[in-house]
Scaffold this motif. Sequence first.
Motif, PDB file in Angstrom:
ATOM      1  N   SER A  96     -11.478  10.441   8.636  1.00 37.67           N
ATOM      2  CA  SER A  96     -10.908   9.554   9.655  1.00 37.67           C
ATOM      3  C   SER A  96     -10.080   8.437   9.023  1.00 37.67           C
ATOM      4  CB  SER A  96     -12.021   8.954  10.525  1.00 37.67           C
ATOM      5  OG  SER A  96     -12.772   9.964  11.162  1.00 37.67           O
ATOM      6  N   PRO A  97      -9.045   8.798   8.286  1.00 34.80           N
ATOM      7  CA  PRO A  97      -8.252   7.772   7.588  1.00 34.80           C
ATOM      8  C   PRO A  97      -7.400   6.955   8.540  1.00 34.80           C
ATOM      9  CG  PRO A  97      -7.180   9.903   7.382  1.00 34.80           C
ATOM     10  CD  PRO A  97      -8.504  10.154   8.058  1.00 34.80           C
ATOM     11  N   SER A  98      -7.079   5.748   8.121  1.00 35.57           N
ATOM     12  CA  SER A  98      -6.175   4.883   8.870  1.00 35.57           C
ATOM     13  C   SER A  98      -4.751   5.159   8.390  1.00 35.57           C
ATOM     14  CB  SER A  98      -6.549   3.415   8.638  1.00 35.57           C
ATOM     15  OG  SER A  98      -5.674   2.558   9.310  1.00 35.57           O
ATOM     16  N   ARG A  99      -3.977   5.860   9.200  1.00 38.42           N
ATOM     17  CA  ARG A  99      -2.676   6.365   8.764  1.00 38.42           C
ATOM     18  C   ARG A  99      -1.531   5.432   9.136  1.00 38.42           C
ATOM     19  NH1 ARG A  99      -2.712  11.636   7.246  1.00 38.42           N
ATOM     20  NH2 ARG A  99      -4.568  12.848   7.771  1.00 38.42           N
ATOM     21  N   PRO A 100      -0.532   5.352   8.269  1.00 40.56           N
ATOM     22  CA  PRO A 100       0.706   4.657   8.641  1.00 40.56           C
ATOM     23  C   PRO A 100       1.605   5.608   9.417  1.00 40.56           C
ATOM     24  CG  PRO A 100       0.918   5.476   6.419  1.00 40.56           C
ATOM     25  CD  PRO A 100      -0.480   5.852   6.882  1.00 40.56           C
ATOM     26  N   GLY A 157      -8.714   2.042   3.214  1.00 43.73           N
ATOM     27  CA  GLY A 157      -8.784   2.587   4.559  1.00 43.73           C
ATOM     28  C   GLY A 157      -8.253   4.005   4.666  1.00 43.73           C
ATOM     29  N   PHE A 158      -7.541   4.450   3.641  1.00 44.90           N
ATOM     30  CA  PHE A 158      -6.996   5.816   3.638  1.00 44.90           C
ATOM     31  C   PHE A 158      -7.639   6.674   2.555  1.00 44.90           C
ATOM     32  CE2 PHE A 158      -3.824   9.146   2.847  1.00 44.90           C
ATOM     33  CZ  PHE A 158      -3.541   9.555   4.146  1.00 44.90           C
ATOM     34  N   LYS A 167       2.953  -0.603   9.802  1.00 46.01           N
ATOM     35  CA  LYS A 167       1.524  -0.475  10.097  1.00 46.01           C
ATOM     36  C   LYS A 167       0.794  -1.806  10.007  1.00 46.01           C
ATOM     37  CE  LYS A 167      -2.787   1.780   8.732  1.00 46.01           C
ATOM     38  NZ  LYS A 167      -3.218   1.869  10.137  1.00 46.01           N
ATOM     39  N   TYR A 168       1.061  -2.557   8.954  1.00 46.00           N
ATOM     40  CA  TYR A 168       0.225  -3.709   8.644  1.00 46.00           C
ATOM     41  C   TYR A 168       0.821  -5.060   9.026  1.00 46.00           C
ATOM     42  CZ  TYR A 168      -2.352  -0.332   5.800  1.00 46.00           C
ATOM     43  OH  TYR A 168      -3.072   0.745   5.375  1.00 46.00           O
ATOM     44  N   HIS A 200       0.860  -1.189   0.000  1.00 48.66           N
ATOM     45  CA  HIS A 200       0.000   0.000   0.000  1.00 48.66           C
ATOM     46  C   HIS A 200       0.893   1.235   0.000  1.00 48.66           C
ATOM     47  CE1 HIS A 200      -3.477  -2.471   0.704  1.00 48.66           C
ATOM     48  NE2 HIS A 200      -3.085  -2.851   1.899  1.00 48.66           N
TER      49      HIS A 200
END
Length: 282
Positions: free
Chosen positions: A23-27, A56-57, A237-238, A9
């Motif tokens: 409300s993004p999912s940030r690294p 998610g972002f 992150k993942y 990603h």
Amino acid sequence: MLIIDTHAHVFSEDEQAYPPRESPSRPPPGTGTIERLTEEAERHEVRAVTAVQVSGFYGFDNRYVRAVALQNPHWLAGVCTPDPLDESAPRKAREFARDGSMRGLRSVPAPDGRLDHPGVRALWRAASEEGVPVNVLAGYEVENQLHRLLDAFPALPVVLDHSLRLQAGDRAGATLSALERLSRHRHLYAKVSFIANGELGCRDGWPCSSMFGAVMRVVDLFGAERCAWGSHFPTEKYAQPLTYGQHLDIFREQLPLSDAARRQILGQTARRLWFPELDRRP
């Protein structure tokens, strides 16, 4: 050995040009850039990468992954994530495939939870007609719907992202059972990218030996020729607690795979799906 990363990603640092969703999912800062991915690929001799739209972002806004794919056509394949409720999405997916910005399509269930949804079927039809694989991001709960879709599109290569989100814990048995039944579809593939996913993956740290049994079971069910490695970059992150190189080394050195199976999982399967133009050297 040909190594292809089938699951990364990427994130732009220019959020004015490529704004994130609400409300993004940030690294972590600096970990998910194309520059960082390029460095990791070069350092670890990864020949090519598939960059999967990170919903998610960015939600269903595929502009950044398309831009990155067009800027790096020789080593990076874009995989878009269209909105199954957007009636124009199949047309856009066809355009993306034809302009070279996308070599795959990621399929997600509709908001009502249905994967076997008219909007999803329209996207699969577009992918099939354009000759690009479909990735499925869903859990074992969609198994019956997947059987119907796979029967309806027998010539379309379909790839299970993270092997139906396989993780350790209570859901592992149900997920492996679903994978066993689904594996009869010969045009279905599994990404063995789950080894450190989520809070339930790799609880014992590198080399994540607690997950070896699950990986080997998936390989046994599908055969190495239908399995492909993915780093889930950025691993910060993942795929915690692993570095990019550690995640790769689990498959390159630690898992009890034959040399032939290792070659399939680390590169040859992905080459057939997304990078047929790459040389065929082992």
